[in-house]
Design a protein around this motif. Structure first.
Motif, PDB file in Angstrom:
ATOM      1  N   VAL A  61      13.964  21.478   5.191  1.00 56.94           N
ATOM      2  CA  VAL A  61      12.952  20.714   4.458  1.00 56.94           C
ATOM      3  C   VAL A  61      12.090  20.018   5.493  1.00 56.94           C
ATOM      4  N   HIS A  62      10.805  20.350   5.507  1.00 53.79           N
ATOM      5  CA  HIS A  62       9.947  19.770   6.526  1.00 53.79           C
ATOM      6  C   HIS A  62       8.727  19.117   5.893  1.00 53.79           C
ATOM      7  N   ASN A  63       8.170  18.192   6.642  1.00 54.06           N
ATOM      8  CA  ASN A  63       7.017  17.417   6.177  1.00 54.06           C
ATOM      9  C   ASN A  63       5.741  18.245   6.334  1.00 54.06           C
ATOM     10  N   VAL A  64       4.971  18.353   5.232  1.00 52.33           N
ATOM     11  CA  VAL A  64       3.717  19.113   5.283  1.00 52.33           C
ATOM     12  C   VAL A  64       2.500  18.257   4.943  1.00 52.33           C
ATOM     13  N   GLY A  65       2.709  16.970   4.702  1.00 50.52           N
ATOM     14  CA  GLY A  65       1.547  16.149   4.370  1.00 50.52           C
ATOM     15  C   GLY A  65       1.931  14.740   3.977  1.00 50.52           C
ATOM     16  N   VAL A  66       0.910  13.990   3.612  1.00 53.53           N
ATOM     17  CA  VAL A  66       1.077  12.578   3.249  1.00 53.53           C
ATOM     18  C   VAL A  66       0.174  12.277   2.059  1.00 53.53           C
ATOM     19  N   VAL A  67       0.699  11.481   1.129  1.00 53.77           N
ATOM     20  CA  VAL A  67      -0.115  10.913   0.059  1.00 53.77           C
ATOM     21  C   VAL A  67      -0.084   9.412   0.233  1.00 53.77           C
ATOM     22  N   LYS A  68      -1.244   8.808   0.363  1.00 57.17           N
ATOM     23  CA  LYS A  68      -1.271   7.365   0.566  1.00 57.17           C
ATOM     24  C   LYS A  68      -2.489   6.755  -0.106  1.00 57.17           C
ATOM     25  N   LEU A 102       0.860  -1.178   0.000  1.00 57.48           N
ATOM     26  CA  LEU A 102       0.000   0.000   0.000  1.00 57.48           C
ATOM     27  C   LEU A 102       0.901   1.234   0.000  1.00 57.48           C
ATOM     28  N   PRO A 103       0.860   2.014  -1.068  1.00 53.35           N
ATOM     29  CA  PRO A 103       1.856   3.101  -1.212  1.00 53.35           C
ATOM     30  C   PRO A 103       1.581   4.264  -0.279  1.00 53.35           C
ATOM     31  N   ILE A 104       2.661   4.884   0.144  1.00 53.98           N
ATOM     32  CA  ILE A 104       2.563   6.076   0.975  1.00 53.98           C
ATOM     33  C   ILE A 104       3.817   6.925   0.752  1.00 53.98           C
ATOM     34  N   TYR A 105       3.610   8.219   0.612  1.00 55.67           N
ATOM     35  CA  TYR A 105       4.714   9.166   0.419  1.00 55.67           C
ATOM     36  C   TYR A 105       4.523  10.339   1.378  1.00 55.67           C
ATOM     37  N   ASP A 106       5.636  10.898   1.796  1.00 59.72           N
ATOM     38  CA  ASP A 106       5.617  12.160   2.526  1.00 59.72           C
ATOM     39  C   ASP A 106       5.697  13.313   1.528  1.00 59.72           C
ATOM     40  N   VAL A 107       4.990  14.379   1.820  1.00 58.45           N
ATOM     41  CA  VAL A 107       5.071  15.594   1.009  1.00 58.45           C
ATOM     42  C   VAL A 107       5.967  16.580   1.743  1.00 58.45           C
ATOM     43  N   ASP A 111      -1.154  19.932   5.304  1.00 55.38           N
ATOM     44  CA  ASP A 111      -1.291  21.017   6.266  1.00 55.38           C
ATOM     45  C   ASP A 111      -0.847  22.300   5.547  1.00 55.38           C
ATOM     46  N   GLU A 112      -1.789  22.920   4.852  1.00 55.71           N
ATOM     47  CA  GLU A 112      -1.446  24.058   3.994  1.00 55.71           C
ATOM     48  C   GLU A 112      -0.917  25.253   4.788  1.00 55.71           C
ATOM     49  N   ASP A 113      -1.265  25.339   6.060  1.00 58.87           N
ATOM     50  CA  ASP A 113      -0.782  26.458   6.861  1.00 58.87           C
ATOM     51  C   ASP A 113       0.734  26.389   7.082  1.00 58.87           C
ATOM     52  N   ARG A 114       1.294  25.200   6.944  1.00 57.25           N
ATOM     53  CA  ARG A 114       2.733  25.037   7.176  1.00 57.25           C
ATOM     54  C   ARG A 114       3.552  25.170   5.893  1.00 57.25           C
TER      55      ARG A 114
END
Length: 882
Positions: A506-513, A488-493, A525-528
């Motif tokens: 470089v910081h994590n702002v979301g996940v695609v899974k 099951l694929p998952i990536y950090d944005v 987390d668009e605010d970040r």
């Protein structure tokens, strides 16, 4: 150029020959020896730990290897590996840690000890093959024909490879023996082909999902017009094909340009590519290339000072530290990238801190990796590197690196990405093995419902359970494989942030899974998110702005589908969606709104009591009825006077009553048409006017009869115009009209009708007459009586009475006929409610004309000139004549 399929076939043939040759026994006499000697054994860098079940691992602990000079006069020497890879060694140790953690877990594989054989592929395909063959065979230098094999046992499953190219080659061979191979870093979409790679699995998403993850970001921010830069290899070309295919299927965007980056720096080519980027209106650029190629592009971007671009980074350069420098942030700040899922592995740092040659019980190998790591970290002592190594950009410890930097990199647990995939791969094999050993005899999945036994485990048996595993890591990620062996694929944005002090992070702002239940989903987390624009908001990147509701998309010929014009919907059509391809016609009773974005009920138009025209006509009708009532009251009050008596009071009363009905019947033409009003309005109108005109006709005939009777011998004519005959004549004439109306209503009755022919945006609610012939006969009969009355009155206009009523009748009939002659063309040419208004006006005008012409002079004498209301005055006697 040779394709992957050709390479696979050749490699398979070579490896099968190698396996056969390595198993070949020397042809010696049985009397000499009963033992066989292997043709040769590969001496590869490895660490081995015994166990009930052994798992293999392939890692890039060294960057490259150098083959000795080819010689056919002596035994071939083994290649030598150079360039110690600290991060590769950390991945290597992560597998050892995971197996050690599983062995300490009483709930997973109880009473079973896992061992491992971890190999170094030295970053080359040849060394990776040597390691794979060693894991497949697992024998020592020799074995006895009469005894069991001795030496290192073969592995049951393999964790690796880190490269797609090496994974393609090795898994093709492992697949022949159905040995499961779980990769932690190979992303090529081609490895999802189950026919070619039946035993391949991976815990890292494929490039195909990486493309879909980027598409999710594009959709999130409405970026439909993007540029694409790709590397000139399978990584970039496959990504370009997937991206174009997914964009075409989803209709979510278009490529403004597609540029293939050269493998090495080319000033002219890179300048051309950046010029294309400058001229394009696309504000979003996707870089699906390797780090070195992106560096060359960015260098040219800086030279030409191209700013205002939003970069989307593929996994290959999202975390590239060489691009995350303060001088590049004006151009790359705010970059959004897809990165391998970062995880946390509790206890790994403490495990790495315990690594030393003294604590390694397996340091008897000449090329032991733990010893090399120790020397690299604390002594920076290596064998002399081969010529040209420093020229290739290698990073050997030459005094420029110190202990602190190496230790910090090795022990940094904040960004565990490949290591987390290694960790998941080991646990996937462990859970599959645990499920296999929990099989109940007689209920197993194999032949005869049998189960696998620990003493005779086969790789293909483990493969069956590996396809069905489903577990959740301590970090909260679900791990399972689909029918193609993909997890099951998952990536950090990731987002490149430019800090106020000039530094970068470089910081994590979301996940695609992708989950089995909800499918692909993006969480941001668009605010970040840091946006490198003055507005501090996401940029707009579209070829054409979206067509709002009320318009439709009109494609521009010869341009991508994202470039279009917005055409307003025509009248009667609407579109309630953005970027609608067509406008939908409104239902029959609806019309498009002024904005054409939805359909609204059509305005229903009829002659209403609430509009000014209806109010005026209603007032006139009631006023006429009131005047008739007043006149009737005056006549009743003065019924004994000569004026009333001389004008046939009974017919006058009946005439006033019929006029009142004429005024009132006009009210049936006002208001919403209904079946009973449509049927009654013309019948009431026709009968009322026939009653009125027939009364006038009889009065005229009586006047003529009286005048004729006044002559000698004319008295006999009065007997035909007595009261009974008068009533009978009026009744018969009215009955004929009643018969006409009855026949009309029975044969083709008028009915309410919604007429949409007059106005496309309105419904004219009207009464259709049903039968034109019936309506014509009704009007014709009234006209016939009116004309007859007019002619008779005209003939009697010069009678000698001082007050000759025939003159009044003549004048009244003239008004009546004039009104109705004018009515017919006006009625025909008036649409909808105006036809009803014309008919009401004709009714009121003719009724009022009759009322005023017939009764106006009489009321004037009765009320204002009572001295003339005498028989003598009416007969004209005693009046002097000139």
């Amino acid at each position: 150029m040779m394709t992957f399929s050709d390479i696979d076939v050749i490699l398979c043939m070579v490896l099968i020959l190698q396996i056969f040759s390595s198993s070949f026994c020397s042809n010696v006499s049985s009397s000499v020896s009963s033992s066989c000697q292997l043709q040769g054994q590969f001496h590869v860098n490895r660490i081995h730990k015994t166990g009930d079940v052994v798992l293999g691992g392939l890692f890039t602990v060294h960057f490259f290897s150098v083959l000795p000079e080819l010689s056919f006069t002596s035994e071939q020497q083994e290649p030598i590996c150079y360039g110690f890879n600290v991060l590769g060694f950390r991945q290597f140790q992560t597998m050892a840690f995971a197996i050690d953690e599983i062995n300490r877990n009483s709930n997973l594989l109880p009473n079973v000890t896992l061992g491992y054989s971890l190999y170094d592929n030295c970053g080359t395909l040849g060394d990776a093959f040597r390691a794979a063959l060693s894991m497949l065979s697992g024998q020592g230098d020799q074995f006895l024909l009469d005894n069991n094999c001795i030496g290192t046992p073969p592995v049951l499953g393999v964790v690796g490879e880190s490269s797609s190219t090496r994974s393609i080659a090795i898994s093709a061979v492992l697949g022949l023996y159905r040995v499961p191979m779980v990769s932690y870093f190979a992303t090529c979409s081609c490895l999802s082909d189950r026919q070619r790679f039946p035993s391949f699995f991976r815990t890292i998403p494929s490039d195909a999902f990486q493309v879909r993850a980027i598409l999710q970001i594009l959709k999130r921010f409405g970026w439909t017009w993007v540029g694409l830069l790709i590397s000139d290899n399978d990584y970039g070309l496959n990504a370009a094909r997937s991206l174009q295919s997914d964009l075409a299927q989803s209709g979510g965007g278009c490529l403004a340009y597609l540029e293939v980056l050269p493998r090495s720096y080319d000033t002219a080519e890179h300048r051309r590519i950046v010029n294309v980027m400058k001229k394009s209106t696309a504000r979003v650029v996707i870089g699906f290339a390797h780090e070195n190629q992106m560096i060359h592009v960015i260098e040219e971007v800086v030279k030409q000072n191209v700013t205002g671009l939003q970069w989307i980074a593929s996994e290959a350069w999202t975390t590239a530290t060489r691009l995350q420098t303060p001088n590049l942030m004006p151009y790359l700040g705010g970059t959004l990238g897809i990165a391998i899922r970062r995880g946390e592995i509790p206890g790994l740092r403490d495990f790495l801190l315990r690594i030393s040659p003294d604590s390694d019980p397996y340091n008897n190998y000449n090329n032991n990796m733990v010893r090399q790591f120790w020397e690299y970290t604390f002594q920076c002592h290596f064998s002399p590197p081969p010529a040209g190594w420093l020229d290739t950009g290698g990073a050997l410890c030459t005094g420029q690196e110190d202990l602190e930097n190496v230790a910090t990199t090795f022990l940094d647990m904040s960004d565990l990405r490949p290591e987390y995939n290694v960790y998941k791969a080991v646990y996937a094999l462990a859970y599959a093995l645990d499920d296999m050993l929990q099989c109940v005899p007689g209920r197993g999945p194999f032949s005869g419902h049998s189960c696998a036994s620990l003493q005779k485990l086969q790789p293909w048996q483990l493969l069956y359970y590996l396809e069905k595993i489903n577990f959740t890591t301590a970090f909260g990620d679900q791990v399972s494989f689909d029918e193609n062996g993909d997890a099951l694929p998952i990536y950090d944005v990731m987002n490149w942030r430019w800090l106020p002090d000039g530094s970068t992070t470089v910081h994590n702002v979301g996940v695609v899974k992708k989950s089995a239940s909800t499918g692909e989903e993006l969480t941001l987390d668009e605010d970040r998110i840091f946006w490198n624009f003055e507005s501090k908001k996401p940029p707009r990147s579209v070829c054409s702005e979206s067509c709002p509701p009320g318009t439709r998309v009109a494609r521009r010929k010869g341009e991508p589908v994202c470039c279009f014009d917005c055409i307003p919907c025509s009248e009667g059509k609407s579109s309630n969606e953005t970027d609608s391809m067509e406008c939908i016609s409104c239902p029959e009773d609806f019309w498009s709104s002024p904005q054409r974005d939805h359909c609204i009920p059509k305005t229903i138009e009829f002659l209403s009591y609430h509009e000014p025209l209806g109010i005026c006509l209603t007032t006139a009708s009631l006023l006429g009825t009131l005047i008739c009532t007043i006149v009737l009251g005056v006549f009743i009050y003065h019924r004994s006077t000569p004026m009333v008596r001389a004008n046939n009071s009974e017919l006058s009363f009946l005439l006033l009553l019929s006029l009142k009905l004429c005024f009132l019947c006009s009210l049936l033409f006002i208001g919403r048409p209904r079946l009973w009003t449509c049927q009654l309005r013309h019948a009431a109108f026709g009968i009322s006017f026939v009653l009125c005109v027939s009364c006038i006709l009889v009065k005229t005939m009586v006047v003529l009869a009286v005048f004729k009777a006044s002559k000698p011998g004319g008295g006999a004519s009065l007997k035909w115009f007595g009261a009974v005959q008068q009533r009978g004549t009026v009744l018969v004439l009215t009955s004929i009209q009643a018969a006409i109306c009855t026949a009309w209503l029975v044969s083709s009755s008028p009915a309410p009708h919604k007429n949409t022919q007059y106005h496309s945006d309105k419904i004219v609610y009207e009464c259709v007459i049903g039968s034109t012939v019936g309506f014509a006969v009704l009007l014709g009969y009234i006209g016939f009586l009116a004309i007859l009355s007019f002619l008779l009155a005209f003939l009697a206009r010069n009678l000698p009475d001082n007050f000759n009523e025939a003159k009044l009748i003549t004048f009244s009939m003239l008004i009546f006929c004039a009104v109705w002659v004018a009515f017919i063309p006006a009625y025909i040419n008036s649409p909808g409610k105006y036809a009803d208004a014309v008919e009401v006006f004709a009714i009121l005008a003719s009724s009022l004309g009759l009322l005023v012409a017939l009764f106006g002079p009489k009321c004037f004498i009765i009320l204002l000139r009572p001295e003339r209301n005498t028989k003598k005055a009416i007969m004209g006697r005693g009046t002097s004549k000139t």
